[in-house]
Write a protein that holds these residues in place. Sequence first.
Motif, mmCIF file in Angstrom:
data_model
loop_
_atom_site.group_PDB
_atom_site.id
_atom_site.type_symbol
_atom_site.label_atom_id
_atom_site.label_comp_id
_atom_site.label_asym_id
_atom_site.label_seq_id
_atom_site.Cartn_x
_atom_site.Cartn_y
_atom_site.Cartn_z
ATOM 1 N N ASN A 194 0.812 -1.219 0.000
ATOM 2 C CA ASN A 194 0.000 0.000 0.000
ATOM 3 C C ASN A 194 0.843 1.266 0.000
ATOM 4 O O ASN A 194 0.469 2.280 -0.605
ATOM 5 C CB ASN A 194 -0.940 0.011 1.214
ATOM 6 C CG ASN A 194 -2.192 -0.813 0.965
ATOM 7 O OD1 ASN A 194 -2.662 -0.890 -0.161
ATOM 8 N ND2 ASN A 194 -2.711 -1.437 2.008
ATOM 9 N N SER A 195 1.988 1.222 0.688
ATOM 10 C CA SER A 195 2.829 2.415 0.755
ATOM 11 C C SER A 195 3.336 2.803 -0.631
ATOM 12 O O SER A 195 3.433 3.992 -0.954
ATOM 13 C CB SER A 195 4.001 2.201 1.711
ATOM 14 O OG SER A 195 4.837 1.154 1.261
ATOM 15 N N LYS A 196 3.622 1.802 -1.461
ATOM 16 C CA LYS A 196 4.098 2.096 -2.816
ATOM 17 C C LYS A 196 2.978 2.720 -3.662
ATOM 18 O O LYS A 196 3.247 3.577 -4.514
ATOM 19 C CB LYS A 196 4.614 0.817 -3.488
ATOM 20 C CG LYS A 196 5.894 0.274 -2.886
ATOM 21 C CD LYS A 196 7.076 1.212 -3.081
ATOM 22 C CE LYS A 196 8.337 0.692 -2.429
ATOM 23 N NZ LYS A 196 8.951 -0.418 -3.137
ATOM 24 N N LYS A 197 1.757 2.317 -3.407
ATOM 25 C CA LYS A 197 0.646 2.914 -4.148
ATOM 26 C C LYS A 197 0.471 4.383 -3.759
ATOM 27 O O LYS A 197 0.132 5.233 -4.597
ATOM 28 C CB LYS A 197 -0.649 2.136 -3.901
ATOM 29 C CG LYS A 197 -1.706 2.403 -4.963
ATOM 30 C CD LYS A 197 -2.889 1.474 -4.829
ATOM 31 C CE LYS A 197 -3.858 1.674 -5.989
ATOM 32 N NZ LYS A 197 -5.102 0.904 -5.807
ATOM 33 N N THR A 198 0.703 4.678 -2.492
ATOM 34 C CA THR A 198 0.641 6.069 -2.027
ATOM 35 C C THR A 198 1.732 6.911 -2.680
ATOM 36 O O THR A 198 1.487 8.033 -3.139
ATOM 37 C CB THR A 198 0.786 6.121 -0.496
ATOM 38 O OG1 THR A 198 -0.261 5.357 0.104
ATOM 39 C CG2 THR A 198 0.708 7.559 0.017
ATOM 40 N N VAL A 199 2.932 6.370 -2.726
ATOM 41 C CA VAL A 199 4.056 7.075 -3.360
ATOM 42 C C VAL A 199 3.773 7.276 -4.846
ATOM 43 O O VAL A 199 4.042 8.343 -5.411
ATOM 44 C CB VAL A 199 5.378 6.305 -3.155
ATOM 45 C CG1 VAL A 199 6.518 6.976 -3.919
ATOM 46 C CG2 VAL A 199 5.721 6.218 -1.677
ATOM 47 N N LEU A 200 3.209 6.250 -5.481
ATOM 48 C CA LEU A 200 2.862 6.343 -6.901
ATOM 49 C C LEU A 200 1.878 7.482 -7.146
ATOM 50 O O LEU A 200 2.043 8.267 -8.094
ATOM 51 C CB LEU A 200 2.265 5.019 -7.378
ATOM 52 C CG LEU A 200 1.789 4.972 -8.839
ATOM 53 C CD1 LEU A 200 2.962 5.159 -9.797
ATOM 54 C CD2 LEU A 200 1.073 3.664 -9.122
ATOM 55 N N ALA A 201 0.882 7.599 -6.296
ATOM 56 C CA ALA A 201 -0.112 8.670 -6.438
ATOM 57 C C ALA A 201 0.554 10.037 -6.314
ATOM 58 O O ALA A 201 0.247 10.976 -7.072
ATOM 59 C CB ALA A 201 -1.210 8.511 -5.393
ATOM 60 N N GLN A 202 1.486 10.163 -5.379
ATOM 61 C CA GLN A 202 2.221 11.419 -5.217
ATOM 62 C C GLN A 202 3.049 11.734 -6.458
ATOM 63 O O GLN A 202 3.120 12.883 -6.901
ATOM 64 C CB GLN A 202 3.138 11.338 -3.990
ATOM 65 C CG GLN A 202 2.395 11.258 -2.660
ATOM 66 C CD GLN A 202 3.327 10.932 -1.497
ATOM 67 O OE1 GLN A 202 4.474 10.548 -1.698
ATOM 68 N NE2 GLN A 202 2.830 11.080 -0.281
ATOM 69 N N ALA A 203 3.660 10.699 -7.004
ATOM 70 C CA ALA A 203 4.501 10.885 -8.187
ATOM 71 C C ALA A 203 3.675 11.316 -9.394
ATOM 72 O O ALA A 203 4.096 12.171 -10.179
ATOM 73 C CB ALA A 203 5.262 9.597 -8.494
ATOM 74 N N LEU A 204 2.507 10.752 -9.527
ATOM 75 C CA LEU A 204 1.641 11.096 -10.663
ATOM 76 C C LEU A 204 1.041 12.493 -10.507
ATOM 77 O O LEU A 204 0.697 13.142 -11.499
ATOM 78 C CB LEU A 204 0.520 10.057 -10.799
ATOM 79 C CG LEU A 204 0.960 8.665 -11.275
ATOM 80 C CD1 LEU A 204 -0.170 7.659 -11.090
ATOM 81 C CD2 LEU A 204 1.404 8.705 -12.735
ATOM 82 N N ASP A 205 0.948 12.952 -9.282
ATOM 83 C CA ASP A 205 0.270 14.216 -8.999
ATOM 84 C C ASP A 205 1.178 15.435 -9.175
ATOM 85 O O ASP A 205 0.712 16.528 -9.479
ATOM 86 C CB ASP A 205 -0.277 14.198 -7.564
ATOM 87 C CG ASP A 205 -1.218 15.361 -7.289
ATOM 88 O OD1 ASP A 205 -2.094 15.617 -8.123
ATOM 89 O OD2 ASP A 205 -1.052 16.020 -6.248
ATOM 90 N N GLY A 206 2.486 15.256 -8.974
ATOM 91 C CA GLY A 206 3.398 16.401 -9.022
ATOM 92 C C GLY A 206 4.247 16.427 -10.278
ATOM 93 O O GLY A 206 4.159 15.560 -11.139
ATOM 94 N N LYS A 207 5.113 17.443 -10.390
ATOM 95 C CA LYS A 207 5.914 17.631 -11.599
ATOM 96 C C LYS A 207 7.424 17.626 -11.354
ATOM 97 O O LYS A 207 8.197 17.452 -12.296
ATOM 98 C CB LYS A 207 5.554 18.982 -12.255
ATOM 99 C CG LYS A 207 4.114 19.077 -12.744
ATOM 100 C CD LYS A 207 3.859 18.134 -13.897
ATOM 101 C CE LYS A 207 2.436 18.272 -14.445
ATOM 102 N NZ LYS A 207 2.148 17.261 -15.478
ATOM 103 N N ASP A 208 7.867 17.847 -10.121
ATOM 104 C CA ASP A 208 9.289 18.024 -9.837
ATOM 105 C C ASP A 208 10.022 16.678 -9.891
ATOM 106 O O ASP A 208 9.892 15.862 -8.985
ATOM 107 C CB ASP A 208 9.454 18.672 -8.460
ATOM 108 C CG ASP A 208 10.900 19.037 -8.148
ATOM 109 O OD1 ASP A 208 11.799 18.594 -8.885
ATOM 110 O OD2 ASP A 208 11.130 19.762 -7.170
ATOM 111 N N ILE A 209 10.816 16.466 -10.960
ATOM 112 C CA ILE A 209 11.495 15.175 -11.105
ATOM 113 C C ILE A 209 12.739 15.082 -10.226
ATOM 114 O O ILE A 209 13.189 13.971 -9.930
ATOM 115 C CB ILE A 209 11.846 14.856 -12.579
ATOM 116 C CG1 ILE A 209 12.830 15.880 -13.151
ATOM 117 C CG2 ILE A 209 10.587 14.764 -13.413
ATOM 118 C CD1 ILE A 209 13.322 15.516 -14.536
#
Length: 231
Positions: A194-209
């Motif tokens: 579940n923690s990886k899914k949360t991180v994935l959502a954050q990654a998809l939501d923002g722009k700063d690579i």
Amino acid sequence: MFILNEYSSSEQLTQDMVKNIVTELKSAVNKRGVASIAVSGGKTPIPLFNILSKQQLPWSKIYITLVDDRWVDSTDDASNEKLVITHLLQNEATLANFIGLKNNAQTPFKGELATQEKLAEIPMPFDVVILGMGEDGHTASLFPHAENLSSGLDMHSNKVVVGMTPLTAPLDRITLTLPAILNSQNIYLHLVGNSKKTVLAQALDGKDIVDMPIRAILQQDKVKVVGFWCN
């Protein structure tokens, strides 16, 4: 383009990933006589490697390398090369052509050129690249805010690999660059928990690579990225 496949069990996820990998590697051998795959280390892909190693494939025509590795000896438990030798280059897959990233240079920065020359043996583009993702949003060894991160993310660079000193993990690393990873037909992102899914959502939501380098993979339009996730 990013697509997320969700599974009710790790067994289902692994079976589906293996099916996809086998299909792509067979197709590549049929089309061009050879195939290539770059894989990640860590505990997550071990069941995948164990099952993939038993598949009936033309392994002698398949080239395997790593997405990244720690700059340690290949007998070290921290070595991704050791992990791949132990779990993937077994059974049917002993016939595969493996090219590691580590060499005898003192540091990954001094060893970049020698590794790049070795990797020239691998048929490109990769047919499959398997990535993981850390809780900090890193992928391969492209770590957030690392001093050399800009070199690894530079899409105008001819470098296939760069050395990396993470701020959020121990040991110097060597990693495929962003352009090398994107020089592929298929990118599979392997996620568990579940923690990886949360991180994935954050990654998809923002722009700063620089903050989350995985965004450079998820938000590009050069290669389709398929995520495989289970809790």
